[in-house]
Structure formats: structure tokens, C-alpha cells
Design an enzyme around this catalytic site. Structure first.
Site, PDB file in Angstrom:
ATOM      1  N   LYS A 279       0.043  15.902 -11.740  1.00 26.92           N
ATOM      2  CA  LYS A 279       0.715  15.905 -10.161  1.00 26.92           C
ATOM      3  C   LYS A 279       1.708  16.024 -10.242  1.00 26.92           C
ATOM      4  CE  LYS A 279       0.592  11.591  -7.614  1.00 26.92           C
ATOM      5  NZ  LYS A 279       2.164  12.201  -7.792  1.00 26.92           N
TER       6      LYS A 279
ATOM      7  N   ARG B 253      -0.507   7.719  -0.179  1.00 29.37           N
ATOM      8  CA  ARG B 253      -0.761   6.571  -1.187  1.00 29.37           C
ATOM      9  C   ARG B 253      -1.874   5.473  -0.888  1.00 29.37           C
ATOM     10  NH1 ARG B 253       3.328   7.485  -5.269  1.00 29.37           N
ATOM     11  NH2 ARG B 253       2.512   6.430  -7.415  1.00 29.37           N
TER      12      ARG B 253
ATOM     13  N   ARG C 177       0.365  10.449 -25.276  1.00 28.43           N
ATOM     14  CA  ARG C 177       1.391  10.497 -24.590  1.00 28.43           C
ATOM     15  C   ARG C 177       2.670   9.735 -25.779  1.00 28.43           C
ATOM     16  NH1 ARG C 177       2.843   9.987 -18.727  1.00 28.43           N
ATOM     17  NH2 ARG C 177       2.618   8.127 -19.037  1.00 28.43           N
TER      18      ARG C 177
ATOM     19  N   ARG D 275       3.431   3.903 -24.498  1.00 32.36           N
ATOM     20  CA  ARG D 275       4.049   3.088 -23.713  1.00 32.36           C
ATOM     21  C   ARG D 275       2.366   1.486 -23.692  1.00 32.36           C
ATOM     22  NH1 ARG D 275       5.377   6.273 -18.124  1.00 32.36           N
ATOM     23  NH2 ARG D 275       3.763   4.552 -16.996  1.00 32.36           N
TER      24      ARG D 275
ATOM     25  N   ARG E 202      -4.956   1.006 -14.072  1.00 27.01           N
ATOM     26  CA  ARG E 202      -4.582   1.858 -13.394  1.00 27.01           C
ATOM     27  C   ARG E 202      -5.415   2.684 -12.957  1.00 27.01           C
ATOM     28  NH1 ARG E 202      -0.192   4.094 -17.577  1.00 27.01           N
ATOM     29  NH2 ARG E 202       0.694   5.781 -16.333  1.00 27.01           N
TER      30      ARG E 202
HETATM   31  P1  AMP Z   1       5.711   8.098  -8.837  1.00 25.64           P
HETATM   32  O1  AMP Z   1       6.169   8.604  -9.633  1.00 25.64           O
HETATM   33  O2  AMP Z   1       4.755   8.259  -7.718  1.00 25.64           O
HETATM   34  O3  AMP Z   1       4.659   7.143 -10.022  1.00 25.64           O
HETATM   35  O4  AMP Z   1       5.666   6.232  -8.395  1.00 25.64           O
HETATM   36  C1  AMP Z   1       6.887   5.362  -9.156  1.00 25.64           C
HETATM   37  C2  AMP Z   1       6.736   4.357  -8.363  1.00 25.64           C
HETATM   38  O5  AMP Z   1       7.197   4.058  -6.953  1.00 25.64           O
HETATM   39  C3  AMP Z   1       4.753   3.644  -8.466  1.00 25.64           C
HETATM   40  O6  AMP Z   1       4.651   3.221  -9.576  1.00 25.64           O
HETATM   41  C4  AMP Z   1       5.318   2.621  -6.866  1.00 25.64           C
HETATM   42  O7  AMP Z   1       5.789   1.632  -7.746  1.00 25.64           O
HETATM   43  C5  AMP Z   1       6.422   3.409  -6.009  1.00 25.64           C
HETATM   44  N1  AMP Z   1       5.867   4.298  -5.444  1.00 25.64           N
HETATM   45  C6  AMP Z   1       6.551   5.511  -5.230  1.00 25.64           C
HETATM   46  N2  AMP Z   1       5.598   6.693  -4.428  1.00 25.64           N
HETATM   47  C7  AMP Z   1       5.389   4.943  -3.508  1.00 25.64           C
HETATM   48  C8  AMP Z   1       3.844   4.841  -1.951  1.00 25.64           C
HETATM   49  N3  AMP Z   1       3.448   5.670  -1.434  1.00 25.64           N
HETATM   50  N4  AMP Z   1       3.327   4.138  -2.417  1.00 25.64           N
HETATM   51  C9  AMP Z   1       3.862   2.627  -2.900  1.00 25.64           C
HETATM   52  N5  AMP Z   1       4.898   2.948  -3.598  1.00 25.64           N
HETATM   53  C10 AMP Z   1       5.411   4.024  -4.179  1.00 25.64           C
END
Ligand code: AMP
Length: 220
Positions: A13, A88, A127, A160, A171
Site C-alpha cells: 500500500k 483505518r 522480509r 522482525r 496483524r
Molecule cells: P503505518 O505506517 O500506516 O503502518 O502506521 C504505523 C503506525 O501508526 C500504526 O501501527 C499505528 O500505530 C499508527 N497509525 C497510523 N495511522 C493510523 C490510523 N489511521 N489509526 C490509528 N493508528 C494509526
């Protein structure tokens, strides 16, 4: 063009959202990047979210909504953007709707990248990450996958903890427990565009552009 990008961990994504933003001249607005930057800068938001982000847990809706609202409110009226990582949850989708309505904006599409679970488990399981500088590699592209060394800094590569198959499945479960509601929200508005995302980065990018009516044969 204003887009929302949806897809589970390991769907590509982030990569696809960035490429699409560059191809269409849109801003790439990624909440994960915003939070990581806030944590690095030790800002007030960064201090609030550090533990959650570092543990892969969701930041509370109200706080994410506030951060996105501040960011989008700062954009000019004619701004186009790709939202990556937000919304999300169904509550966040409703918050976004309010933010957009206030600006008189509407979304052109919510793109959902579709990848079978087995493919994601294999992708993330393959990965390898440098424990020192964070560079990532795919095991099948390393000369010696079990004893890989980072090309940048020479440190050993590791898998990881949360990329192990059981953790990946957890997850994904967590992802779908909230993401299904988001897909349903946009499907009900006729905005959901599902794109198969199993191929190479270039193939998926092409499929995405076609799904948005921006394929090579489209004059607009
Ligand atoms: P990502 O890079 O999109 O995987 O985001 C990394 C982390 O940021 C996630 O694991 C959440 O802890 C937090 N995060 C990012 N976007 C959101 C969202 N829309 N709602 C809640 N937590 C978020």
C-alpha cells in the site's frame, strides 16, 4: 483528484500510494509517516503515540482525527491528495467525511489493494531488516538468505518479530477487524475500487491507474 488508499500490511500500500501520488501530481498524506516524524521530533503528539506506534497498536480515533484535520486544513483549496493509512476504522471514515464536507471536498475513489493472505504471509516472512539502519530486503534476493548482511552498513539482517507467520496472521486479523467497516463505508457510497495487487510493483501500478481511469489509453 482525492483518494483514500486501503490495504493490509504487506499489500504494498505505502509503495503504491507514493508512486501514484508522484504519477498524478498529488500529495501523499500518510498518517504512519506523520506519527513516526512526531515521535522522532518528540513533539506533544509524538509523546502520546510513541508506545502505541512502537507496539503496532492503533492510535485512538480522536487523536488521529485531530492530526489529519490539522494537516488537511492547512492545504490549499485545489489540493489533490492520496490518503495512506487513514481512515483505518469506520469512525475515522466518518471523521474524514466531516473534514471533507467542511472544505467542500469530495473523494474520487477509495482504492482497496487485494492480496491473498498466503501471499502476504510469504512476503512479510521473506522480509529481512537491518537491525542497525532499518534497510529492508527480500530473502529470495539475497545471496545467502540465512546469513544476510546489510549492503549499506554491513550489519546482520534479521526477521522482525512481527513478520513471523503467526504474528502476521494476528496483524491481519487485527487489520480486518476494523478495516472491513471502512471498505463497507466506501462501498455503500459507490467509491470502492478493488485492485488485485499480487503482481510486480509496475503491474500493480498499471492496474491502479486503469482502475482510476488514468490508464495509458485514456486521453484524460
Ligand atoms: P503505518 O505506517 O500506516 O503502518 O502506521 C504505523 C503506525 O501508526 C500504526 O501501527 C499505528 O500505530 C499508527 N497509525 C497510523 N495511522 C493510523 C490510523 N489511521 N489509526 C490509528 N493508528 C494509526
Amino acid at each position: 483528484m482525492r483518494l483514500v488508499f486501503l490495504g493490509p500490511p504487506g499489500s504494498g500500500k505505502g509503495t503504491q500510494a507514493q508512486l501514484l501520488a508522484a504519477a498524478l501530481g498529488l500529495r501523499h498524506v500518510a498518517t504512519g509517516d506523520m506519527f513516526r516524524q512526531a515521535i522522532q521530533e518528540k513533539s506533544a503528539v509524538g509523546k502520546k503515540v510513541a508506545r502505541l506506534v512502537n507496539n503496532g497498536e492503533l492510535v485512538p480515533d480522536a487523536l488521529v482525527g485531530e492530526v489529519v484535520r490539522d494537516h488537511l486544513d492547512g492545504l490549499p483549496n485545489d489540493a489533490g491528495f492520496v490518503l495512506d493509512g487513514f481512515p483505518r476504522t469506520a469512525t475515522q471514515a466518518e471523521m474524514l467525511q466531516e473534514i471533507l464536507d467542511r472544505r467542500g471536498w469530495s473523494l474520487d475513489a477509495a482504492v482497496a489493494l487485494k492480496v491473498p493472505e498466503e501471499v502476504i504471509v510469504a512476503r512479510l516472512g521473506g522480509r529481512r531488516v537491518c537491525g542497525h539502519c532499518g534497510a529492508t530486503y527480500q530473502a529470495d534476493q539475497l545471496p545467502d538468505p540465512d546469513n544476510g548482511k546489510c549492503e549499506r552498513c554491513g550489519e546482520p539482517l534479521v526477521t522482525r518479530e512481527d513478520d513471523r507467520p503467526e504474528a502476521v496472521r494476528r496483524r491481519l486479523e487485527l487489520y480486518w477487524s476494523t478495516a472491513r467497516g471502512v471498505e463497507e463505508f466506501y462501498a455503500a457510497q459507490g467509491l470502492l475500487r478493488e485492485v488485485a495487487a499480487e503482481g510486480t510493483v509496475e503491474e500493480v501500478q498499471k492496474a491502479l491507474l486503469a482502475a482510476l481511469g488514468r490508464g495509458g489509453n485514456d486521453p484524460h
